[in-house]
Design an enzyme around this catalytic site. Structure first.
Site, PDB file in Angstrom:
ATOM      1  N   ARG A 142      23.625  42.289  19.902  1.00 15.75           N
ATOM      2  CA  ARG A 142      24.525  41.550  20.793  1.00 15.75           C
ATOM      3  C   ARG A 142      24.515  40.082  20.369  1.00 15.75           C
ATOM      4  O   ARG A 142      23.468  39.430  20.389  1.00 15.75           O
ATOM      5  CB  ARG A 142      24.057  41.700  22.242  1.00 15.75           C
ATOM      6  CG  ARG A 142      24.954  41.070  23.291  1.00 15.75           C
ATOM      7  CD  ARG A 142      24.410  41.358  24.701  1.00 15.75           C
ATOM      8  NE  ARG A 142      25.296  40.829  25.732  1.00 15.75           N
ATOM      9  CZ  ARG A 142      25.209  39.603  26.242  1.00 15.75           C
ATOM     10  NH1 ARG A 142      24.260  38.772  25.803  1.00 15.75           N
ATOM     11  NH2 ARG A 142      26.042  39.210  27.184  1.00 15.75           N
ATOM     12  N   LYS A 182      19.059  32.206  21.708  1.00  8.63           N
ATOM     13  CA  LYS A 182      18.127  32.044  22.824  1.00  8.63           C
ATOM     14  C   LYS A 182      17.108  30.938  22.564  1.00  8.63           C
ATOM     15  O   LYS A 182      16.927  30.471  21.440  1.00  8.63           O
ATOM     16  CB  LYS A 182      17.448  33.377  23.138  1.00  8.63           C
ATOM     17  CG  LYS A 182      18.442  34.351  23.767  1.00  8.63           C
ATOM     18  CD  LYS A 182      17.831  35.615  24.308  1.00  8.63           C
ATOM     19  CE  LYS A 182      18.914  36.426  25.045  1.00  8.63           C
ATOM     20  NZ  LYS A 182      18.395  37.706  25.570  1.00  8.63           N
TER      21      LYS A 182
END
Length: 332
Positions: free
Chosen positions: A314, A279
Site C-alpha cells: 500500500r 511513515k
C-alpha cells in the site's frame, strides 16, 4: 505451549531437495524458525512443520476480486480527508479524485484505497455521515473512470455499505473489525473481500506508550482470532487479507521486529498486505523530515516485504514503486 513457524524465505530457480513453495509464489523455503513464548527460537526443516501450519504456508492464495495473489499487487492511497498525515486535502473533490485514481492505475496500481477518516496518530473521530459525504461521490467518479478494484478504508458499516453501493469491492478496516459490530456481518452477508489490520488502541491514542508481551506473536494471535471469527460469520479465509499494521500502536522497535519477521504471517493462510509508505519511522531512520520525500525509504521497506512473500503493498508513490518493482522482479 503454542508453536509458530516463520519460513526462512529464499528465491532462485535452482532449489535444493526438501524445498517447498511459499503460498504459490516463486519463493520457497527449506527451513523455518520455530517460535514459542519464553523459549529460545530454533530452526526446523520444512518437512517437520506440523499441519495445518505447513498447508497454510504453501497453499496458493486465491485471487482477490480478480487480482492474482501469485504476484505483487500495488494499492494506491487516495485520502479524501483534510488532515491525513501525508496527502490530506489533496483529493477532496470528485474531479481531483478521479484524475488521481486514473493516474495511479496508469502508473501501475491495481487497487485504489479510498479513505474518508484520517488514521494518523492523534487523529480525531469523523462521524459516519461526514465520512460518507467525503468518500461516496469520489468512489462514484472513480468507478466511472476505471474498472480497477476500489477499496474503502473504513471502520464503519454505514460507510462501507455506501461505498459498496457505488462500486467498492474491498473493505479495509484498520481496527481489524473491532470498532463497529455491524461491519463484519455486513461483509459476510455480501461475501465481500476484506482486509483485517492490527491496531493497538485507536488513532487518537495508539501512540501513547504502546506495549506488548511479544509484538510479533501478539499481532499474529490477534489476526488469527479475527480471521477465525470472520470465517465463522461466513467469509472464506481465502478472501481475507491480513495487515500487521505497521505504525499503528507500535514503537519504532516494534515496527522493525514485525518487518524482519513478516513471513510468519503466511501461517494465517491469507494474502498479506504491507503498508509502510512515508511513515514516521522511515523519516526517522532515513533522516528525511519531509513526508513527501520518503519514497526511497518506503520503497526499500516495501521490497524487503516482497522478498518475504508479501502480496500487496500500500503506497502513496505509485509510479516510483512500480518502477522499482519491475527492476526488482527482473533481477530476481
Amino acid at each position: 505451549m503454542t508453536a509458530y513457524y516463520r519460513p526462512l524465505v529464499q528465491n532462485g530457480v535452482v532449489r535444493p531437495k526438501g524445498a517447498v513453495v511459499l503460498a504459490g509464489q516463486a519463493l520457497w523455503f527449506t527451513h523455518a524458525e520455530c517460535l514459542q513464548r519464553d523459549t529460545p527460537p530454533r530452526v526446523v526443516a520444512a518437512v517437520d512443520i506440523p499441519e495445518p501450519w505447513l498447508t497454510r504456508l504453501i497453499q496458493p492464495r486465491a485471487a482477490i476480486a480478480g487480482l492474482e495473489m501469485d504476484r505483487p499487487q500495488i494499492m494506491g492511497i487516495l485520502n479524501a480527508t483534510p488532515d491525513s498525515f501525508s496527502d490530506g486535502g489533496q483529493h477532496n473533490t470528485a474531479e481531483s479524485a478521479r484524475l488521481a485514481a486514473r493516474r495511479m492505475v496508469d502508473q501501475g496500481a491495481t487497487i485504489v484505497d479510498i479513505g474518508g477518516e484520517s488514521t494518523r496518530p492523534g487523529a480525531d473521530f469523523v462521524p459516519e455521515d461526514e465520512e460518507i459525504a467525503r468518500t461516496q461521490p469520489l468512489i462514484r467518479a472513480i468507478r466511472a473512470e476505471t474498472q480497477a478494484l476500489i477499496s474503502i478504508d473504513t471502520r464503519k458499516s454505514a460507510v462501507a455499505r455506501a461505498a459498496v453501493e457505488e462500486g467498492a469491492g474491498l473493505i479495509n478496516d484498520v481496527s481489524g473489525f473491532t470498532f463497529d459490530s455491524k461491519l463484519a456481518p455486513f461483509c459476510a452477508s455480501i461475501k465481500a473481500p476484506v482486509c483485517v489490520m492490527h491496531m493497538q488502541g485507536d488513532p487518537a491514542t495508539m501512540q501513547d506508550n504502546p506495549s506488548y508481551d511479544d509484538v510479533l506473536l501478539d499481532v499474529y494471535d490477534f489476526l488469527e482470532e479475527q480471521v477465525s471469527w470472520l470465517e465463522n460469520l461466513g467469509l472464506d479465509r481465502s478472501q481475507i487479507i491480513v495487515d500487521p499494521g505497521i505504525g499503528f500502536g507500535k514503537t519504532e522497535d516494534h515496527n522493525l521486529k514485525l518487518l524482519r519477521n513478516l513471513s510468519l504471517f503466511h501461517g494465517l493462510g491469507c494474502p498479506v498486505l504491507l503498508g509502510v509508505s512515508r511513515k514516521g519511522f522511515i523519516g526517522n531512520i532515513g533522516a528525511e523530515p519531509r513526508k513527501d520525500a520518503r519514497a526511497p525509504g518506503s520503497i526499500a521497506v516495501a521490497l524487503s516485504g516482497l522478498s518475504q512473500g508479501v502480496q500487496i503493498i500500500r503506497v502513496h508513490d505509485v509510479a516510483e514503486t512500480a518502477q522499482a518493482l519491475r527492476l526488482w522482479a527482473a533481477v530476481r
